[in-house]
Motif scaffolding. Structure first.
Motif, PDB file in Angstrom:
ATOM      1  N   GLU A  39     -10.143  11.231   0.904  1.00 54.31           N
ATOM      2  CA  GLU A  39      -8.782  11.696   1.140  1.00 54.31           C
ATOM      3  C   GLU A  39      -7.643  10.684   1.123  1.00 54.31           C
ATOM      4  OE1 GLU A  39      -7.843  14.710   2.641  1.00 54.31           O
ATOM      5  OE2 GLU A  39      -9.457  15.659   2.427  1.00 54.31           O
ATOM      6  N   ILE A  40      -6.776  10.969   0.346  1.00 61.57           N
ATOM      7  CA  ILE A  40      -5.545  10.106   0.123  1.00 61.57           C
ATOM      8  C   ILE A  40      -4.760  10.169   1.572  1.00 61.57           C
ATOM      9  CG2 ILE A  40      -3.297   9.348  -1.009  1.00 61.57           C
ATOM     10  CD1 ILE A  40      -4.532  10.470  -3.374  1.00 61.57           C
ATOM     11  N   LEU A  41      -4.746   9.244   2.325  1.00 58.76           N
ATOM     12  CA  LEU A  41      -4.059   9.203   3.829  1.00 58.76           C
ATOM     13  C   LEU A  41      -2.724   8.780   3.723  1.00 58.76           C
ATOM     14  CD1 LEU A  41      -7.005   8.023   5.965  1.00 58.76           C
ATOM     15  CD2 LEU A  41      -6.385  10.094   5.549  1.00 58.76           C
ATOM     16  N   GLY A  42      -2.251   8.017   2.624  1.00 61.38           N
ATOM     17  CA  GLY A  42      -0.741   7.505   2.419  1.00 61.38           C
ATOM     18  C   GLY A  42      -0.637   6.654   1.206  1.00 61.38           C
ATOM     19  N   TYR A  43       0.303   5.946   1.187  1.00 62.61           N
ATOM     20  CA  TYR A  43       0.611   4.864   0.251  1.00 62.61           C
ATOM     21  C   TYR A  43       0.962   3.722   0.766  1.00 62.61           C
ATOM     22  CZ  TYR A  43      -0.120   9.022  -2.930  1.00 62.61           C
ATOM     23  OH  TYR A  43      -0.496  10.060  -3.074  1.00 62.61           O
ATOM     24  N   ALA A  44       0.719   2.176   0.168  1.00 60.98           N
ATOM     25  CA  ALA A  44       0.870   1.228   0.401  1.00 60.98           C
ATOM     26  C   ALA A  44       2.490   0.883   0.054  1.00 60.98           C
ATOM     27  CB  ALA A  44       0.103   0.100  -0.172  1.00 60.98           C
ATOM     28  N   ILE A  45       3.423   0.200   1.038  1.00 59.92           N
ATOM     29  CA  ILE A  45       4.566  -0.098   0.971  1.00 59.92           C
ATOM     30  C   ILE A  45       4.573  -1.555   0.739  1.00 59.92           C
ATOM     31  CG2 ILE A  45       6.828  -0.509   1.863  1.00 59.92           C
ATOM     32  CD1 ILE A  45       6.254   2.424   3.570  1.00 59.92           C
ATOM     33  N   GLU A  46       3.547  -2.064   1.128  1.00 62.25           N
ATOM     34  CA  GLU A  46       3.154  -3.605   0.779  1.00 62.25           C
ATOM     35  C   GLU A  46       1.849  -3.754   0.445  1.00 62.25           C
ATOM     36  OE1 GLU A  46       5.782  -5.886   4.425  1.00 62.25           O
ATOM     37  OE2 GLU A  46       3.918  -4.816   5.173  1.00 62.25           O
ATOM     38  N   ALA A  47       1.557  -5.007  -0.336  1.00 62.89           N
ATOM     39  CA  ALA A  47       0.339  -5.289  -0.897  1.00 62.89           C
ATOM     40  C   ALA A  47      -0.325  -6.108   0.133  1.00 62.89           C
ATOM     41  CB  ALA A  47       0.381  -6.288  -2.083  1.00 62.89           C
ATOM     42  N   ALA A  48      -1.722  -5.685   0.205  1.00 62.76           N
ATOM     43  CA  ALA A  48      -2.728  -6.362   0.957  1.00 62.76           C
ATOM     44  C   ALA A  48      -3.513  -7.598   0.287  1.00 62.76           C
ATOM     45  CB  ALA A  48      -3.426  -5.617   1.723  1.00 62.76           C
ATOM     46  N   SER A  49      -3.393  -8.709   0.569  1.00 67.15           N
ATOM     47  CA  SER A  49      -4.550  -9.648  -0.369  1.00 67.15           C
ATOM     48  C   SER A  49      -5.922  -9.516  -0.117  1.00 67.15           C
ATOM     49  CB  SER A  49      -3.734 -11.018  -0.158  1.00 67.15           C
ATOM     50  OG  SER A  49      -3.857 -11.462   1.154  1.00 67.15           O
ATOM     51  N   GLY A  50      -6.217  -8.870   1.008  1.00 69.13           N
ATOM     52  CA  GLY A  50      -7.812  -8.879   1.468  1.00 69.13           C
ATOM     53  C   GLY A  50      -7.811  -8.144   2.664  1.00 69.13           C
ATOM     54  N   ASP A  51      -9.244  -8.548   3.304  1.00 66.44           N
ATOM     55  CA  ASP A  51      -9.631  -7.916   4.450  1.00 66.44           C
ATOM     56  C   ASP A  51      -8.839  -8.585   5.730  1.00 66.44           C
ATOM     57  OD1 ASP A  51     -10.972  -6.425   6.336  1.00 66.44           O
ATOM     58  OD2 ASP A  51     -12.481  -8.035   6.485  1.00 66.44           O
ATOM     59  N   GLY A  52      -8.460  -7.822   6.563  1.00 66.27           N
ATOM     60  CA  GLY A  52      -7.693  -8.240   7.944  1.00 66.27           C
ATOM     61  C   GLY A  52      -6.331  -8.137   7.602  1.00 66.27           C
ATOM     62  N   GLY A 112      -8.737  -3.326   4.771  1.00 71.46           N
ATOM     63  CA  GLY A 112     -10.214  -3.562   4.701  1.00 71.46           C
ATOM     64  C   GLY A 112     -10.639  -4.382   3.230  1.00 71.46           C
ATOM     65  N   GLY A 113      -9.542  -4.479   2.350  1.00 73.59           N
ATOM     66  CA  GLY A 113      -9.464  -5.099   1.069  1.00 73.59           C
ATOM     67  C   GLY A 113      -8.293  -5.144   0.445  1.00 73.59           C
ATOM     68  N   ALA A 114      -8.463  -5.775  -0.764  1.00 74.20           N
ATOM     69  CA  ALA A 114      -7.029  -5.784  -1.445  1.00 74.20           C
ATOM     70  C   ALA A 114      -6.395  -4.268  -1.842  1.00 74.20           C
ATOM     71  CB  ALA A 114      -7.268  -6.413  -2.953  1.00 74.20           C
ATOM     72  N   ILE A 115      -5.120  -4.121  -1.709  1.00 75.81           N
ATOM     73  CA  ILE A 115      -4.300  -2.933  -2.027  1.00 75.81           C
ATOM     74  C   ILE A 115      -3.274  -3.354  -2.597  1.00 75.81           C
ATOM     75  CG2 ILE A 115      -3.345  -0.785  -1.013  1.00 75.81           C
ATOM     76  CD1 ILE A 115      -5.260  -1.266   1.622  1.00 75.81           C
ATOM     77  N   ALA A 116      -2.936  -2.494  -3.672  1.00 79.92           N
ATOM     78  CA  ALA A 116      -1.617  -3.059  -4.597  1.00 79.92           C
ATOM     79  C   ALA A 116      -0.553  -2.117  -3.900  1.00 79.92           C
ATOM     80  CB  ALA A 116      -1.763  -2.492  -5.914  1.00 79.92           C
ATOM     81  N   VAL A 117       0.723  -2.651  -4.025  1.00 75.40           N
ATOM     82  CA  VAL A 117       2.069  -1.771  -3.513  1.00 75.40           C
ATOM     83  C   VAL A 117       1.963  -0.521  -4.443  1.00 75.40           C
ATOM     84  CG1 VAL A 117       4.628  -1.802  -3.679  1.00 75.40           C
ATOM     85  CG2 VAL A 117       3.479  -3.940  -3.091  1.00 75.40           C
ATOM     86  N   GLY A 118       2.296   0.437  -3.528  1.00 76.46           N
ATOM     87  CA  GLY A 118       2.389   1.863  -4.179  1.00 76.46           C
ATOM     88  C   GLY A 118       0.966   2.593  -4.270  1.00 76.46           C
ATOM     89  N   GLY A 119       0.012   1.847  -4.413  1.00 77.48           N
ATOM     90  CA  GLY A 119      -1.209   2.419  -4.168  1.00 77.48           C
ATOM     91  C   GLY A 119      -1.877   3.283  -3.265  1.00 77.48           C
ATOM     92  N   PRO A 120      -2.624   4.257  -3.521  1.00 78.49           N
ATOM     93  CA  PRO A 120      -2.831   5.201  -2.515  1.00 78.49           C
ATOM     94  C   PRO A 120      -3.937   4.530  -1.456  1.00 78.49           C
ATOM     95  CG  PRO A 120      -4.099   5.562  -4.746  1.00 78.49           C
ATOM     96  CD  PRO A 120      -2.982   4.713  -4.953  1.00 78.49           C
ATOM     97  N   ILE A 121      -4.192   5.061  -0.441  1.00 78.38           N
ATOM     98  CA  ILE A 121      -4.678   4.374   0.734  1.00 78.38           C
ATOM     99  C   ILE A 121      -5.906   5.506   1.362  1.00 78.38           C
ATOM    100  CG2 ILE A 121      -4.900   3.669   2.905  1.00 78.38           C
ATOM    101  CD1 ILE A 121      -2.331   1.958   2.151  1.00 78.38           C
ATOM    102  N   LYS A 122      -7.098   5.109   1.445  1.00 81.51           N
ATOM    103  CA  LYS A 122      -7.914   5.688   2.192  1.00 81.51           C
ATOM    104  C   LYS A 122      -8.618   5.280   3.225  1.00 81.51           C
ATOM    105  CE  LYS A 122     -11.934   5.107  -0.942  1.00 81.51           C
ATOM    106  NZ  LYS A 122     -13.030   5.458  -1.698  1.00 81.51           N
ATOM    107  N   SER A 123      -9.433   5.635   4.194  1.00 80.45           N
ATOM    108  CA  SER A 123     -10.190   5.113   5.299  1.00 80.45           C
ATOM    109  C   SER A 123     -11.725   4.432   4.767  1.00 80.45           C
ATOM    110  CB  SER A 123     -10.279   5.853   6.282  1.00 80.45           C
ATOM    111  OG  SER A 123     -10.996   5.144   7.380  1.00 80.45           O
ATOM    112  N   ASP A 124     -12.087   3.209   5.157  1.00 81.20           N
ATOM    113  CA  ASP A 124     -13.271   2.948   5.202  1.00 81.20           C
ATOM    114  C   ASP A 124     -14.096   3.388   6.320  1.00 81.20           C
ATOM    115  OD1 ASP A 124     -12.839   0.957   7.101  1.00 81.20           O
ATOM    116  OD2 ASP A 124     -13.089  -0.780   5.931  1.00 81.20           O
ATOM    117  N   ALA A 125     -15.274   2.977   6.419  1.00 85.64           N
ATOM    118  CA  ALA A 125     -16.015   3.365   7.566  1.00 85.64           C
ATOM    119  C   ALA A 125     -15.508   2.939   8.896  1.00 85.64           C
ATOM    120  CB  ALA A 125     -17.462   3.177   7.330  1.00 85.64           C
ATOM    121  N   SER A 126     -14.864   1.723   9.082  1.00 85.33           N
ATOM    122  CA  SER A 126     -14.450   1.223  10.229  1.00 85.33           C
ATOM    123  C   SER A 126     -12.827   1.532  10.535  1.00 85.33           C
ATOM    124  CB  SER A 126     -14.614  -0.487  10.029  1.00 85.33           C
ATOM    125  OG  SER A 126     -13.966  -0.919   9.225  1.00 85.33           O
TER     126      SER A 126
END
Length: 110
Positions: free
Chosen positions: A88-101, A63-77
């Protein structure tokens, strides 16, 4: 990008669910920062069974930018977003996300 689930459960969708997004144990879209059971493997209509990866690695929609290794949570969607201090930390990024979608691989944590 790959997906290596260790445990996949079947849940009944309490609402329409999109593929590659977080869902609760009750089969609903989680609230922002809320606990989730895992990540849906395909879209499901209300009342349908859906496969949910709950342990291992899985593909998730960002749902937005995420760095490799960064902790992940859920947004409202139910999309994965960077865990910015609360929620809540639901996991960790193995790959980076450049943005939404973007679809990335993440490591689910119990």
């Amino acid at each position: 990008m790959q997906s290596t689930p260790i445990l996949t459960l079947s849940l009944i969708a309490a609402a329409a669910l999109s593929a590659n997004r977080f869902t609760t144990f009750a089969g609903a879209v989680p609230g922002a920062g809320a606990k989730a059971a895992g990540v849906t493997q395909y879209a499901a209509a209300t009342g349908d069974a859906v496969a949910v990866n709950v342990l291992g690695t899985t593909k998730v929609e960002a749902g937005g930018a995420i760095a490799v290794g960064g902790p992940i949570k859920s947004d409202a969607s139910g999309k994965a977003i960077a865990q910015g201090g609360t929620g809540e930390i639901l996991g960790y990024a193995i790959e980076a996300a450049s943005g939404d979608g973007k679809i990335i691989e993440m490591l689910l944590t119990p």
